[in-house]
Design a protein around this motif. Structure first.
Motif, PDB file in Angstrom:
ATOM      1  N   HIS A 244       0.843  -1.199   0.000  1.00  7.33           N
ATOM      2  CA  HIS A 244       0.000   0.000   0.000  1.00  7.33           C
ATOM      3  C   HIS A 244       0.880   1.252   0.000  1.00  7.33           C
ATOM      4  O   HIS A 244       1.894   1.303   0.707  1.00  7.33           O
ATOM      5  CB  HIS A 244      -0.893  -0.015   1.249  1.00  7.33           C
ATOM      6  CG  HIS A 244      -2.010   0.973   1.179  1.00  7.33           C
ATOM      7  ND1 HIS A 244      -1.829   2.323   1.422  1.00  7.33           N
ATOM      8  CD2 HIS A 244      -3.322   0.811   0.891  1.00  7.33           C
ATOM      9  CE1 HIS A 244      -2.989   2.948   1.288  1.00  7.33           C
ATOM     10  NE2 HIS A 244      -3.919   2.053   0.962  1.00  7.33           N
ATOM     11  N   PRO A 245       0.514   2.277  -0.785  1.00  9.51           N
ATOM     12  CA  PRO A 245       1.345   3.489  -0.835  1.00  9.51           C
ATOM     13  C   PRO A 245       1.576   4.105   0.556  1.00  9.51           C
ATOM     14  O   PRO A 245       2.651   4.653   0.816  1.00  9.51           O
ATOM     15  CB  PRO A 245       0.534   4.442  -1.730  1.00  9.51           C
ATOM     16  CG  PRO A 245      -0.293   3.542  -2.582  1.00  9.51           C
ATOM     17  CD  PRO A 245      -0.616   2.331  -1.748  1.00  9.51           C
ATOM     18  N   CYS A 283     -11.123   6.692  -1.641  1.00  5.88           N
ATOM     19  CA  CYS A 283     -10.015   6.271  -0.779  1.00  5.88           C
ATOM     20  C   CYS A 283      -9.593   7.474   0.056  1.00  5.88           C
ATOM     21  O   CYS A 283      -9.200   8.512  -0.492  1.00  5.88           O
ATOM     22  CB  CYS A 283      -8.846   5.780  -1.630  1.00  5.88           C
ATOM     23  SG  CYS A 283      -7.377   5.422  -0.647  1.00  5.88           S
ATOM     24  N   PHE A 285      -7.038   8.118   1.524  1.00  9.39           N
ATOM     25  CA  PHE A 285      -5.626   8.483   1.379  1.00  9.39           C
ATOM     26  C   PHE A 285      -5.370   9.272   0.091  1.00  9.39           C
ATOM     27  O   PHE A 285      -4.269   9.794  -0.105  1.00  9.39           O
ATOM     28  CB  PHE A 285      -4.782   7.192   1.402  1.00  9.39           C
ATOM     29  CG  PHE A 285      -3.297   7.423   1.436  1.00  9.39           C
ATOM     30  CD1 PHE A 285      -2.701   8.146   2.467  1.00  9.39           C
ATOM     31  CD2 PHE A 285      -2.481   6.917   0.435  1.00  9.39           C
ATOM     32  CE1 PHE A 285      -1.326   8.362   2.504  1.00  9.39           C
ATOM     33  CE2 PHE A 285      -1.099   7.121   0.463  1.00  9.39           C
ATOM     34  CZ  PHE A 285      -0.527   7.848   1.505  1.00  9.39           C
ATOM     35  N   HIS A 286      -6.391   9.397  -0.787  1.00  5.15           N
ATOM     36  CA  HIS A 286      -6.098   9.917  -2.138  1.00  5.15           C
ATOM     37  C   HIS A 286      -5.459  11.312  -2.176  1.00  5.15           C
ATOM     38  O   HIS A 286      -4.598  11.566  -3.020  1.00  5.15           O
ATOM     39  CB  HIS A 286      -7.334   9.817  -3.063  1.00  5.15           C
ATOM     40  CG  HIS A 286      -8.318  10.929  -2.932  1.00  5.15           C
ATOM     41  ND1 HIS A 286      -9.496  10.799  -2.229  1.00  5.15           N
ATOM     42  CD2 HIS A 286      -8.315  12.199  -3.419  1.00  5.15           C
ATOM     43  CE1 HIS A 286     -10.164  11.934  -2.286  1.00  5.15           C
ATOM     44  NE2 HIS A 286      -9.475  12.793  -2.992  1.00  5.15           N
ATOM     45  N   CYS A 289      -1.756  10.602  -1.837  1.00  3.74           N
ATOM     46  CA  CYS A 289      -1.191   9.443  -2.529  1.00  3.74           C
ATOM     47  C   CYS A 289      -0.522   9.866  -3.839  1.00  3.74           C
ATOM     48  O   CYS A 289      -1.145  10.510  -4.692  1.00  3.74           O
ATOM     49  CB  CYS A 289      -2.309   8.437  -2.822  1.00  3.74           C
ATOM     50  SG  CYS A 289      -1.694   6.948  -3.634  1.00  3.74           S
ATOM     51  N   ILE A 291       0.330   8.058  -6.322  1.00  5.50           N
ATOM     52  CA  ILE A 291      -0.044   7.328  -7.538  1.00  5.50           C
ATOM     53  C   ILE A 291      -1.567   7.295  -7.740  1.00  5.50           C
ATOM     54  O   ILE A 291      -2.070   6.496  -8.521  1.00  5.50           O
ATOM     55  CB  ILE A 291       0.506   5.878  -7.501  1.00  5.50           C
ATOM     56  CG1 ILE A 291      -0.051   5.110  -6.292  1.00  5.50           C
ATOM     57  CG2 ILE A 291       2.025   5.867  -7.498  1.00  5.50           C
ATOM     58  CD1 ILE A 291       0.205   3.611  -6.363  1.00  5.50           C
ATOM     59  N   ALA A 292      -2.275   8.183  -7.026  1.00  7.77           N
ATOM     60  CA  ALA A 292      -3.747   8.188  -7.127  1.00  7.77           C
ATOM     61  C   ALA A 292      -4.200   8.451  -8.565  1.00  7.77           C
ATOM     62  O   ALA A 292      -3.555   9.199  -9.309  1.00  7.77           O
ATOM     63  CB  ALA A 292      -4.315   9.250  -6.200  1.00  7.77           C
ATOM     64  N   CYS A 296      -9.918   7.162  -7.672  1.00  9.88           N
ATOM     65  CA  CYS A 296      -9.595   6.980  -6.246  1.00  9.88           C
ATOM     66  C   CYS A 296     -10.400   7.929  -5.358  1.00  9.88           C
ATOM     67  O   CYS A 296     -10.648   7.636  -4.190  1.00  9.88           O
ATOM     68  CB  CYS A 296      -8.107   7.208  -5.998  1.00  9.88           C
ATOM     69  SG  CYS A 296      -7.064   5.966  -6.775  1.00  9.88           S
ATOM     70  N   PRO A 301     -11.820   1.953  -2.164  1.00  8.31           N
ATOM     71  CA  PRO A 301     -10.884   0.946  -2.684  1.00  8.31           C
ATOM     72  C   PRO A 301     -11.298  -0.465  -2.291  1.00  8.31           C
ATOM     73  O   PRO A 301     -11.931  -0.671  -1.254  1.00  8.31           O
ATOM     74  CB  PRO A 301      -9.549   1.328  -2.043  1.00  8.31           C
ATOM     75  CG  PRO A 301      -9.891   2.157  -0.866  1.00  8.31           C
ATOM     76  CD  PRO A 301     -11.197   2.822  -1.158  1.00  8.31           C
ATOM     77  N   CYS A 314      -6.486  -1.203  -1.789  1.00 10.54           N
ATOM     78  CA  CYS A 314      -6.038  -0.217  -2.786  1.00 10.54           C
ATOM     79  C   CYS A 314      -6.521  -0.656  -4.159  1.00 10.54           C
ATOM     80  O   CYS A 314      -6.468  -1.849  -4.485  1.00 10.54           O
ATOM     81  CB  CYS A 314      -4.506  -0.124  -2.780  1.00 10.54           C
ATOM     82  SG  CYS A 314      -3.851   0.944  -4.062  1.00 10.54           S
ATOM     83  N   ASN A 315      -6.952   0.332  -4.959  1.00  9.10           N
ATOM     84  CA  ASN A 315      -7.458   0.021  -6.309  1.00  9.10           C
ATOM     85  C   ASN A 315      -6.362  -0.390  -7.275  1.00  9.10           C
ATOM     86  O   ASN A 315      -6.636  -1.007  -8.303  1.00  9.10           O
ATOM     87  CB  ASN A 315      -8.183   1.242  -6.889  1.00  9.10           C
ATOM     88  CG  ASN A 315      -9.499   1.474  -6.180  1.00  9.10           C
ATOM     89  OD1 ASN A 315     -10.158   0.520  -5.749  1.00  9.10           O
ATOM     90  ND2 ASN A 315      -9.876   2.738  -6.032  1.00  9.10           N
ATOM     91  N   LEU A 316      -5.118  -0.034  -6.989  1.00 13.15           N
ATOM     92  CA  LEU A 316      -4.045  -0.277  -7.950  1.00 13.15           C
ATOM     93  C   LEU A 316      -3.145  -1.445  -7.566  1.00 13.15           C
ATOM     94  O   LEU A 316      -2.100  -1.643  -8.177  1.00 13.15           O
ATOM     95  CB  LEU A 316      -3.201   0.991  -8.124  1.00 13.15           C
ATOM     96  CG  LEU A 316      -3.929   2.222  -8.645  1.00 13.15           C
ATOM     97  CD1 LEU A 316      -2.945   3.314  -8.996  1.00 13.15           C
ATOM     98  CD2 LEU A 316      -4.803   1.892  -9.858  1.00 13.15           C
TER      99      LEU A 316
HETATM  100 FE1  SF4 Z   1      -3.604   5.554  -3.652  1.00 11.91          FE
HETATM  101 FE2  SF4 Z   1      -5.816   5.063  -5.068  1.00 11.91          FE
HETATM  102 FE3  SF4 Z   1      -4.585   3.057  -3.803  1.00 11.91          FE
HETATM  103 FE4  SF4 Z   1      -5.896   4.917  -2.428  1.00 11.91          FE
HETATM  104  S1  SF4 Z   1      -6.793   3.452  -3.868  1.00 11.91           S
HETATM  105  S2  SF4 Z   1      -3.897   4.109  -1.968  1.00 11.91           S
HETATM  106  S3  SF4 Z   1      -5.481   6.748  -3.625  1.00 11.91           S
HETATM  107  S4  SF4 Z   1      -3.786   4.298  -5.506  1.00 11.91           S
END
Ligand code: SF4
Length: 319
Positions: A244-245, A283, A285-286, A289, A291-292, A296, A301, A314-316
């Motif tokens: 997670h970022p 999210c 955290f966006h 973040c 890499i959002a 996001c 997420p 996390c979506n990514l």
């Molecule tokens: Fe970052 Fe998006 Fe993952 Fe949230 S869902 S941690 S904003 S990449």
């Protein structure tokens, strides 16, 4: 059966602006004898979550969900049963010993009180038990006669650990137990705490903003952000290869010597965690973040199971 289970726990605090969410749907289990680290910046809900275990939250807090100790829900049990759980099933080591210890009571009397109340040894043996506890945490017998203000910060924190061990609980909750201490004493106190937990085969929840400390002392780690768990995993694996970022930012953060603010803002991570009344949509955290992507900020997420106790929200991440 797990010794401790948080089942979809929510905690909200009443305020002039309505109910403010501090913990938002946490599910987590601690096995007997397991050490679980909970990481995250100040204000992410770690201490609030831990306080639900012994129902130590203020009256302004509204708690939903279940907190099961050995299968019994702490949130609904009567006061008699709760008193039996406190000290003998789970005990807590608070962050600031000076606030937690009674300043007008000698150390021996503070240690003896829970032992007498819970009758863990015959009353004729309480004195010996107190001396043994102090010995276990590496303190001289002379400390029994001292008042808290006559001890150093490290000695006081050791007294807190001895107190938590007094009734031989199955679980110790240590809430930032060394934050107020200097680095050398911090390491000594942590060594005493983790050594005893291991030798006595107790479980432990260790709360810290320092992922490095948790990686070296815990079996598993759960990372919290804005009241939610964002990543869990085996401690060393999570620290060495965070997914997670937010966990990556915590793992890369090194406290800057002489800068007390370093504990609040990990290096390389912009901004602060959101205030309880202003948690971002999608999210949480966006805004911080690196890499959002556009979605996001819109959709929550997903939880990705990566196997071997690793989950990431996390979506990514993941397929
Ligand atoms: Fe970052 Fe998006 Fe993952 Fe949230 S869902 S941690 S904003 S990449």
């Amino acid at each position: 059966m797990s010794f401790l289970e948080f089942c979809d726990v929510h905690v909200e605090y009443a305020s002039n602006h309505g109910m403010l969410p501090a913990v938002r749907g946490v599910s987590l289990a601690v096995e007997p004898g397991e050490t679980l680290g909970i990481a995250g910046e100040s204000g992410c809900g770690k201490s609030t979550l831990a306080a639900t275990v012994l129902r130590l939250l203020p009256e302004s807090a509204a708690v939903r969900g279940k907190v099961l100790i050995d299968g019994s829900d702490v949130l609904t049990m009567g006061w008699g049963q709760l008193r039996a759980v406190r000290w003998s099933q789970a005990a807590i080591v608070f962050q600031g010993a000076m606030h937690a210890l009674n300043p007008v009571q000698r150390v021996r009397d503070q240690l003896a009180e829970p032992i007498r109340l819970h009758r863990t040894v015959p009353s004729s043996e309480v004195g010996e038990r107190v001396r043994n506890l102090l010995e276990q945490v590496g303190l001289a017998k002379s400390v029994t006669k001292a008042y808290p203000n006559e001890l150093s910060g490290g000695q006081r924190q050791r007294v807190m650990i001895a107190m938590a061990l007094a009734c031989e609980p199955d679980l110790i909750i240590a809430d930032e137990p060394t934050t107020a201490l200097d680095v050398m004493v911090q390491a000594q106190v942590l060594r005493v705490l983790t050594g005893l937990v291991h030798d006595l085969n107790m479980g432990m929840i260790l709360i810290s903003h320092d992922l490095g400390v948790l990686a070296t002392t815990c079996d598993r780690i759960a990372v919290m952000y804005a009241g939610r768990i964002v990543e869990t995993g085996v401690a060393r694996e999570l620290f060495d290869a965070p997914e997670h970022p937010y966990t990556r930012a915590l793992a890369a953060a090194f406290p800057r010597i002489g800068d007390p603010l370093a504990r609040y803002a990990p290096q390389g991570l912009p901004g602060d965690p959101p205030s309880l009344g202003d948690i971002p949509t999608g999210c949480a955290f966006h805004p911080r973040c690196a890499i959002a992507i556009a979605s996001c900020s819109e959709s929550a997420p997903r939880v990705v199971e990566l196997g071997h106790h690793r989950t990431v929200v996390c979506n990514l991440v993941g397929p």
